[in-house]
Design a protein around this motif. Structure first.
Motif, short mmCIF file in Angstrom:
data_model
loop_
_atom_site.label_atom_id
_atom_site.label_comp_id
_atom_site.label_asym_id
_atom_site.label_seq_id
_atom_site.Cartn_x
_atom_site.Cartn_y
_atom_site.Cartn_z
N TYR B 100 8.03 -9.23 21.91
CA TYR B 100 7.69 -10.34 21.04
C TYR B 100 8.89 -10.98 20.36
O TYR B 100 8.74 -11.69 19.38
CB TYR B 100 6.67 -9.90 19.99
CG TYR B 100 5.28 -9.77 20.57
CD1 TYR B 100 4.72 -8.52 20.76
CD2 TYR B 100 4.56 -10.89 20.95
CE1 TYR B 100 3.45 -8.39 21.30
CE2 TYR B 100 3.29 -10.78 21.50
CZ TYR B 100 2.75 -9.52 21.67
OH TYR B 100 1.50 -9.41 22.21
N ASN B 101 10.08 -10.70 20.85
CA ASN B 101 11.28 -11.32 20.27
C ASN B 101 11.98 -12.22 21.28
O ASN B 101 11.61 -12.27 22.45
CB ASN B 101 12.23 -10.25 19.75
CG ASN B 101 11.76 -9.69 18.42
OD1 ASN B 101 11.08 -8.68 18.38
ND2 ASN B 101 12.08 -10.37 17.34
N GLU B 102 12.99 -12.91 20.80
CA GLU B 102 13.70 -13.87 21.64
C GLU B 102 14.31 -13.18 22.85
O GLU B 102 14.60 -11.98 22.84
CB GLU B 102 14.79 -14.58 20.84
CG GLU B 102 15.95 -13.71 20.41
CD GLU B 102 15.73 -13.06 19.06
OE1 GLU B 102 14.55 -12.89 18.66
OE2 GLU B 102 16.72 -12.72 18.41
N GLN B 103 14.50 -13.99 23.91
CA GLN B 103 15.10 -13.49 25.11
C GLN B 103 16.44 -14.17 25.33
O GLN B 103 16.64 -15.33 24.99
CB GLN B 103 14.18 -13.75 26.31
CG GLN B 103 12.89 -12.94 26.24
CD GLN B 103 11.99 -13.14 27.43
OE1 GLN B 103 12.43 -13.56 28.50
NE2 GLN B 103 10.71 -12.85 27.27
N PHE B 104 17.35 -13.42 25.94
CA PHE B 104 18.67 -13.93 26.27
C PHE B 104 18.79 -13.90 27.80
O PHE B 104 18.52 -12.88 28.43
CB PHE B 104 19.75 -13.09 25.61
CG PHE B 104 19.65 -13.08 24.12
CD1 PHE B 104 19.02 -12.05 23.46
CD2 PHE B 104 20.15 -14.14 23.37
CE1 PHE B 104 18.89 -12.05 22.08
CE2 PHE B 104 20.03 -14.16 22.00
CZ PHE B 104 19.40 -13.12 21.34
N PHE B 105 19.19 -15.02 28.33
CA PHE B 105 19.20 -15.19 29.77
C PHE B 105 20.58 -15.01 30.37
O PHE B 105 21.59 -15.38 29.76
CB PHE B 105 18.68 -16.59 30.14
CG PHE B 105 17.19 -16.72 29.97
CD1 PHE B 105 16.63 -16.98 28.73
CD2 PHE B 105 16.34 -16.56 31.06
CE1 PHE B 105 15.25 -17.09 28.57
CE2 PHE B 105 14.97 -16.66 30.91
CZ PHE B 105 14.43 -16.93 29.66
N GLY B 106 20.58 -14.48 31.58
CA GLY B 106 21.80 -14.43 32.36
C GLY B 106 22.10 -15.81 32.95
O GLY B 106 21.27 -16.73 32.84
N PRO B 107 23.24 -15.96 33.61
CA PRO B 107 23.65 -17.27 34.13
C PRO B 107 22.85 -17.73 35.34
O PRO B 107 22.91 -18.89 35.72
CB PRO B 107 25.12 -17.06 34.49
CG PRO B 107 25.25 -15.60 34.71
CD PRO B 107 24.28 -14.95 33.78
N GLY B 108 22.11 -16.81 35.96
CA GLY B 108 21.27 -17.18 37.09
C GLY B 108 21.96 -16.99 38.43
O GLY B 108 23.19 -16.95 38.53
#
Lengths: 111, 114
Positions: B100-108
């Motif tokens: 339920y918290n923010e997500q941090f994304f990789g560069p893809g």
């Protein structure tokens, strides 16, 4: 299934103008999050809203969560070229844990 | 926030082959997710990678097509199996403190299947 709808899909803005993007869910959300994705980049977390009627500001960006926790908005004042990108809202329901992303609003800023 | 790297950053593959994408985080994280994003489209969750157990797949995604491993709290892999041109997409991993918290994304990882 659960869906998070976002409008408009595209937004062309003259530099210095304001604009708003809207997000709506058919079911009550436990929280809503906003992300920004620059062209060629990955989504970057902006803010999370949890409380009914919550309003949060980040410089020129104002985020609102509706009283019924079914809708949200992002308002940008005095748009700058650095605001270019796609803004996604993403909601989570009380009974469904996954983050459901809206379609995104692609913002193009004209100098 | 966490620093996330993905390998490869892009690849061009032949249909029928498989590609494994790696996601490495610089710190231990509870939640790891895999998303797919078609160019100009939104993000679709493929699965939640669970440490020490089978991944939790979303509707429309199956383990035989997208096997996922998560051997520890800092690393996960997604394999795209028996690829077809329809699998051409950007694959993103993300991490979060909890669901339920923010997500941090990789560069893809930009995948093109010919």
């Amino acid at each position: 299934g659960q869906q998070v709808m976002q409008i408009p899909q595209y937004q062309h803005v003259q530099e210095g103008e304001d604009f708003t993007t809207y997000c709506n869910s058919s079911t009550t959300l436990s929280n809503i999050q906003w992300y920004k994705q620059r062209p060629g980049g990955h989504p970057v977390f902006l803010i999370q809203l949890v409380k009914s009627g919550e309003v949060k500001k980040q410089k020129r960006l104002t985020f609102q969560f509706g009283e019924a926790k079914k809708n949200s908005s992002l308002h940008i004042t005095a748009t700058q070229t650095t605001d270019v990108g796609t803004y996604f809202c993403a909601g989570q329901g009380d009974s469904w844990g996954k983050l459901q992303f809206g379609a995104g609003t692609q913002v193009v800023v004209t100098p | 926030s966490a620093v996330i790297s993905q390998k490869p950053s892009r690849d061009i593959c032949q249909r029928g082959t498989s590609l494994t994408i790696q996601c490495q985080v610089d710190s231990q994280v509870t939640m790891m997710f895999w998303y797919r994003q078609q160019p100009g489209q939104s993000l679709t969750l493929i699965a939640t990678a669970n440490q020490g157990s089978e991944a939790t797949y979303e509707s429309g995604f199956v383990i035989d097509k997208f096997p996922i491993s998560r051997p520890n709290l800092t690393f996960s892999t997604l394999t795209v199996s028996n690829m077809s041109p329809e699998d051409s997409s950007i694959y993103l991993c993300s991490v979060g403190r909890d669901v339920y918290n923010e997500q941090f994304f990789g560069p893809g990882t930009r995948l093109t299947v010919l």
